[in-house]
Design an enzyme around this catalytic site. Structure first.
Site, mmCIF file in Angstrom:
data_model
loop_
_atom_site.group_PDB
_atom_site.id
_atom_site.type_symbol
_atom_site.label_atom_id
_atom_site.label_comp_id
_atom_site.label_asym_id
_atom_site.label_seq_id
_atom_site.Cartn_x
_atom_site.Cartn_y
_atom_site.Cartn_z
ATOM 1 N N ARG A 98 11.725 -1.108 10.800
ATOM 2 C CA ARG A 98 10.730 -0.489 11.671
ATOM 3 C C ARG A 98 10.569 -1.359 12.907
ATOM 4 O O ARG A 98 10.530 -2.579 12.790
ATOM 5 C CB ARG A 98 9.391 -0.431 10.932
ATOM 6 C CG ARG A 98 9.003 0.953 10.507
ATOM 7 C CD ARG A 98 7.821 0.938 9.607
ATOM 8 N NE ARG A 98 6.604 0.445 10.249
ATOM 9 C CZ ARG A 98 5.408 0.489 9.688
ATOM 10 N NH1 ARG A 98 5.262 0.999 8.482
ATOM 11 N NH2 ARG A 98 4.339 0.027 10.300
ATOM 12 N N ARG A 121 11.628 -5.927 5.066
ATOM 13 C CA ARG A 121 11.419 -4.504 4.771
ATOM 14 C C ARG A 121 12.336 -3.605 5.599
ATOM 15 O O ARG A 121 12.532 -3.809 6.783
ATOM 16 C CB ARG A 121 9.957 -4.165 5.077
ATOM 17 C CG ARG A 121 9.627 -2.715 4.859
ATOM 18 C CD ARG A 121 8.163 -2.528 4.717
ATOM 19 N NE ARG A 121 7.469 -2.506 5.999
ATOM 20 C CZ ARG A 121 6.182 -2.200 6.124
ATOM 21 N NH1 ARG A 121 5.451 -1.947 5.065
ATOM 22 N NH2 ARG A 121 5.622 -2.196 7.308
ATOM 23 N N ARG A 157 -9.202 1.486 9.346
ATOM 24 C CA ARG A 157 -8.735 0.153 9.720
ATOM 25 C C ARG A 157 -9.791 -0.603 10.515
ATOM 26 O O ARG A 157 -9.571 -1.762 10.861
ATOM 27 C CB ARG A 157 -7.470 0.259 10.556
ATOM 28 C CG ARG A 157 -6.178 0.004 9.767
ATOM 29 C CD ARG A 157 -5.067 0.183 10.737
ATOM 30 N NE ARG A 157 -3.825 -0.438 10.445
ATOM 31 C CZ ARG A 157 -2.763 0.189 9.914
ATOM 32 N NH1 ARG A 157 -2.864 1.414 9.500
ATOM 33 N NH2 ARG A 157 -1.624 -0.444 9.808
ATOM 34 N N ARG A 196 0.373 -7.973 14.191
ATOM 35 C CA ARG A 196 -0.243 -7.038 13.233
ATOM 36 C C ARG A 196 -1.089 -7.786 12.213
ATOM 37 O O ARG A 196 -2.154 -7.333 11.816
ATOM 38 C CB ARG A 196 0.837 -6.216 12.533
ATOM 39 C CG ARG A 196 1.401 -5.146 13.450
ATOM 40 C CD ARG A 196 2.653 -4.534 12.893
ATOM 41 N NE ARG A 196 2.430 -3.777 11.691
ATOM 42 C CZ ARG A 196 3.343 -3.591 10.730
ATOM 43 N NH1 ARG A 196 4.534 -4.137 10.854
ATOM 44 N NH2 ARG A 196 3.064 -2.876 9.684
ATOM 45 N N LYS A 202 0.825 -1.214 0.000
ATOM 46 C CA LYS A 202 0.000 0.000 0.000
ATOM 47 C C LYS A 202 0.859 1.264 0.000
ATOM 48 O O LYS A 202 0.585 2.190 -0.742
ATOM 49 C CB LYS A 202 -0.854 0.084 1.279
ATOM 50 C CG LYS A 202 -1.888 -0.957 1.481
ATOM 51 C CD LYS A 202 -2.732 -0.619 2.715
ATOM 52 C CE LYS A 202 -1.976 -0.520 4.018
ATOM 53 N NZ LYS A 202 -1.488 -1.737 4.636
HETATM 54 P P1 AMP Z 1 1.156 1.513 9.324
HETATM 55 O O1 AMP Z 1 2.369 2.320 9.027
HETATM 56 O O2 AMP Z 1 -0.030 1.912 8.491
HETATM 57 O O3 AMP Z 1 1.402 0.021 9.315
HETATM 58 O O4 AMP Z 1 0.733 1.872 10.840
HETATM 59 C C1 AMP Z 1 1.596 1.607 11.916
HETATM 60 C C2 AMP Z 1 0.809 1.518 13.209
HETATM 61 O O5 AMP Z 1 0.137 2.759 13.446
HETATM 62 C C3 AMP Z 1 -0.290 0.479 13.210
HETATM 63 O O6 AMP Z 1 0.182 -0.833 13.524
HETATM 64 C C4 AMP Z 1 -1.216 1.042 14.287
HETATM 65 O O7 AMP Z 1 -0.693 0.820 15.579
HETATM 66 C C5 AMP Z 1 -1.144 2.553 14.029
HETATM 67 N N1 AMP Z 1 -2.180 2.980 13.052
HETATM 68 C C6 AMP Z 1 -1.983 3.548 11.826
HETATM 69 N N2 AMP Z 1 -3.158 3.819 11.232
HETATM 70 C C7 AMP Z 1 -4.128 3.420 12.092
HETATM 71 C C8 AMP Z 1 -5.556 3.401 12.047
HETATM 72 N N3 AMP Z 1 -6.237 3.855 10.986
HETATM 73 N N4 AMP Z 1 -6.219 2.891 13.117
HETATM 74 C C9 AMP Z 1 -5.571 2.440 14.209
HETATM 75 N N5 AMP Z 1 -4.237 2.400 14.298
HETATM 76 C C10 AMP Z 1 -3.509 2.880 13.265
#
Ligand code: AMP
Length: 231
Positions: free
Chosen positions: A159, A129, A90, A170, A15
């Site tokens: 990360r 990654r 999400r 996750r 994404k």
């Molecule tokens: P990502 O970079 O999109 O994988 O987001 C990293 C982390 O940020 C996720 O594992 C969540 O802990 C938090 N996060 C990001 N976007 C959301 C969302 N829309 N709802 C809840 N938690 C989020």
């Protein structure tokens, strides 16, 4: 009339990479809620520091915080022509709140693209990654980039939430909470699925054609015209 795009997909589905490219190509802002939170942590914003503990465990941050972040971001004028949103919604609750925001904006169709990748590929991709600590670019050292960002020369790092245990959590959270979103959107004329298990350039081509076609369908639907045949 704006073009509003949401990219859905599991962690590691591509994404981020696709949203960045797609946004650049279309002159739209890419909005990643994960990036907004990570920037907030760097800037020591209280709301992001509270979220950090959840992020470190691979859990979701609460809906109210996330909806507020997105509402504020979409109030900025660079979103007038639309946006590419990634990592949000999400949960079904976030999706409902987001529908209300889109309704209020009255600014073009909402195209929802789900990028699908088999689970075994996701685990492999996430383990490999690396993210550039300087410019945020995604990379896979296995492709020969070593520990140096090919774009800006910065250092590539893993990360914290891409570590093995957190990845498992996750993916579980994704299956339990985020996958039902696909059912939430599936019946809409502007929902589409794209095969993410291809080289990035092929995903990009399929995605671009899909978005163009769905946007046209959305414009037709907004005018009350019947949906095109074959879907
Ligand atoms: P990502 O970079 O999109 O994988 O987001 C990293 C982390 O940020 C996720 O594992 C969540 O802990 C938090 N996060 C990001 N976007 C959301 C969302 N829309 N709802 C809840 N938690 C989020």
């Amino acid at each position: 009339m704006g073009l509003n795009i949401i990219m859905l997909g599991a962690p590691g589905a591509g994404k981020g990479t696709q949203a960045e490219r797609c946004a650049r190509q279309r002159g739209l802002p890419r909005i990643s809620t994960g990036d907004i939170l990570r920037q907030g942590i760097k800037d020591q914003l209280p709301v992001a520091l509270v979220a950090k503990a959840k992020m470190d465990r691979g859990e979701l941050v609460d809906d109210e915080t996330m909806v507020t972040i997105v509402r504020e971001r979409l109030a900025r004028p660079d979103t007038n022509a639309g946006f590419v949103l990634e990592g949000f919604p999400r949960t079904v609750s976030q999706a409902r709140s987001f529908d209300a925001i889109i309704e209020e904006r009255r600014n073009g169709p909402l195209v929802v693209v789900n990028i699908v990748v088999p689970e075994e590929d996701l685990v492999r991709r996430l383990a490999g990654r690396r993210i550039c600590s300087k410019c945020g670019t995604n990379a896979e050292p296995a492709d020969g980039s070593g520990t140096v960002c090919q774009r800006c020369g910065g250092t590539l790092e893993q990360r914290a939430d891409d570590s093995d245990q957190v990845v498992v959590e996750r993916l579980k959270v994704y299956t339990r909470t985020t996958k039902p979103l696909v059912e939430y959107y599936r019946g809409r004329p502007t929902f589409r699925t794209v095969n993410g298990a291809q080289p990035p350039d092929s995903v990009a081509r399929e995605l671009d054609a899909t978005i163009d076609e769905a946007a046209q369908e959305g414009a037709r639907a907004a005018l009350g015209a019947p949906r095109s045949l074959g879907r």
